[in-house]
Scaffold this active site. Sequence first.
Site, PDB file in Angstrom:
ATOM      1  N   LYS A  38      11.722  20.024 -18.405  1.00  0.00           N
ATOM      2  CA  LYS A  38      12.272  19.818 -16.979  1.00  0.00           C
ATOM      3  C   LYS A  38      14.065  19.617 -16.859  1.00  0.00           C
ATOM      4  CE  LYS A  38       8.161  19.079 -14.263  1.00  0.00           C
ATOM      5  NZ  LYS A  38       6.792  19.575 -14.679  1.00  0.00           N
ATOM      6  N   LEU A  39      14.626  20.393 -17.603  1.00  0.00           N
ATOM      7  CA  LEU A  39      16.392  20.013 -17.901  1.00  0.00           C
ATOM      8  C   LEU A  39      16.901  20.220 -16.778  1.00  0.00           C
ATOM      9  CD1 LEU A  39      16.654  21.900 -20.915  1.00  0.00           C
ATOM     10  CD2 LEU A  39      15.751  20.395 -21.148  1.00  0.00           C
ATOM     11  N   THR A  67      25.959  20.967 -21.061  1.00  0.00           N
ATOM     12  CA  THR A  67      25.171  19.941 -21.381  1.00  0.00           C
ATOM     13  C   THR A  67      23.844  20.571 -21.591  1.00  0.00           C
ATOM     14  OG1 THR A  67      25.893  18.299 -20.947  1.00  0.00           O
ATOM     15  CG2 THR A  67      23.801  17.516 -21.638  1.00  0.00           C
ATOM     16  N   THR A 103       5.554  18.421  -6.364  1.00  0.00           N
ATOM     17  CA  THR A 103       5.330  18.101  -5.436  1.00  0.00           C
ATOM     18  C   THR A 103       4.118  16.789  -5.677  1.00  0.00           C
ATOM     19  OG1 THR A 103       3.230  18.514  -7.916  1.00  0.00           O
ATOM     20  CG2 THR A 103       2.999  20.156  -5.923  1.00  0.00           C
ATOM     21  N   GLN A 127      -3.906  15.044  -8.575  1.00  0.00           N
ATOM     22  CA  GLN A 127      -3.728  15.731  -8.146  1.00  0.00           C
ATOM     23  C   GLN A 127      -3.874  15.926  -5.965  1.00  0.00           C
ATOM     24  OE1 GLN A 127      -1.243  17.957  -8.526  1.00  0.00           O
ATOM     25  NE2 GLN A 127      -1.853  18.028 -11.047  1.00  0.00           N
TER      26      GLN A 127
HETATM   27  O1  C5P Z   1      -4.349  17.709 -15.802  1.00  0.00           O
HETATM   28  P1  C5P Z   1      -3.363  18.835 -14.616  1.00  0.00           P
HETATM   29  O2  C5P Z   1      -4.741  20.071 -14.504  1.00  0.00           O
HETATM   30  O3  C5P Z   1      -3.279  18.059 -13.118  1.00  0.00           O
HETATM   31  O4  C5P Z   1      -2.507  18.718 -14.932  1.00  0.00           O
HETATM   32  C1  C5P Z   1      -1.317  19.459 -14.613  1.00  0.00           C
HETATM   33  C2  C5P Z   1       0.006  19.552 -15.245  1.00  0.00           C
HETATM   34  O5  C5P Z   1       0.993  20.396 -14.541  1.00  0.00           O
HETATM   35  C3  C5P Z   1       0.538  18.503 -16.290  1.00  0.00           C
HETATM   36  O6  C5P Z   1       1.235  18.450 -17.281  1.00  0.00           O
HETATM   37  C4  C5P Z   1       1.129  17.854 -14.742  1.00  0.00           C
HETATM   38  O7  C5P Z   1       2.350  17.203 -15.454  1.00  0.00           O
HETATM   39  C5  C5P Z   1       2.106  18.983 -14.689  1.00  0.00           C
HETATM   40  N1  C5P Z   1       2.577  18.938 -13.104  1.00  0.00           N
HETATM   41  C6  C5P Z   1       1.709  19.011 -12.265  1.00  0.00           C
HETATM   42  N2  C5P Z   1       2.642  18.922 -10.783  1.00  0.00           N
HETATM   43  C7  C5P Z   1       3.889  19.083 -11.017  1.00  0.00           C
HETATM   44  C8  C5P Z   1       4.483  19.996 -11.835  1.00  0.00           C
HETATM   45  C9  C5P Z   1       4.289  19.744 -13.081  1.00  0.00           C
HETATM   46  O8  C5P Z   1       0.524  18.550 -11.821  1.00  0.00           O
HETATM   47  N3  C5P Z   1       4.351  19.757  -9.660  1.00  0.00           N
END
Ligand code: C5P
Length: 233
Positions: free
Chosen positions: A62-63, A69, A115, A186
């Site tokens: 996630k740069l 840079t 999210t 989530q």
């Molecule tokens: O364990 P889980 O299924 O919740 O993992 C989801 C992965 O997706 C994690 O690595 C989390 O950092 C990533 N992620 C997320 N939501 C986002 C961006 C990335 O859950 N918006």
Amino acid sequence: MTSPIILAVDTPDIELAKRWISATRESIDVFKLGLEFYLSHGFGGISAIQRETGAEIFLDLKLHDIPHTVSKAVTVVSALEPRFLTVHASGGEAMISAAVKAVSSTSITAVTILTSLSQDDLSEIGFQGTALSAAQALANLAVKAGATSLVCSPHEISGIRKNVGDGVTIITPGVRPADEISADDQKRTMTPSEAISLGANFIVIGRPITSRWAKGSEQMAERAAQILDSVQR
Ligand code: C5P
């Protein structure tokens, strides 16, 4: 055909990462390694995973910085030839374009709206309108700058797909199998098959698969196979 599941290998333990990958290789081709892993093991750690498992890597760094840079940082990791490398779409067109120019085989993957951000958070940061309209604007900008993949919430898949067309790869986290009781942290989840039918090319799944490790590698392999089966039906 590449499996639509990307396993989130969320551990700083390199040996455990290799075991998780080996256990699920039959159902999964692409494995997401993020900042936690990269900051622990660096370039050599990613390279060791590739060498020892043959896995394709989604490098989730996630740069987000000035174009110069980001270009230099992308040049460093492009030697690893990850399949996907993430940058924040909010870094702007010049930054995304600099990242695109610094890779050869890697798909620059723009993260739209995290999210984890609520509507109030977005207003506080200064975004106007809804999360969906902000994600759509960022997706359009990223694709214009040359990004070939996007990360968005399952709720934004259709709104983004209709704008960017079929040539762009859409990847979504925030999915939970229908029989999974825990959504962990989530919110507003969808099932893997719902996300795919809305137009996602890949779904990122971590804990619904990795938590099975405690019960043994066969249990973990079986869970990955069940989820793959649910999206292929
Ligand atoms: O364990 P889980 O299924 O919740 O993992 C989801 C992965 O997706 C994690 O690595 C989390 O950092 C990533 N992620 C997320 N939501 C986002 C961006 C990335 O859950 N918006």
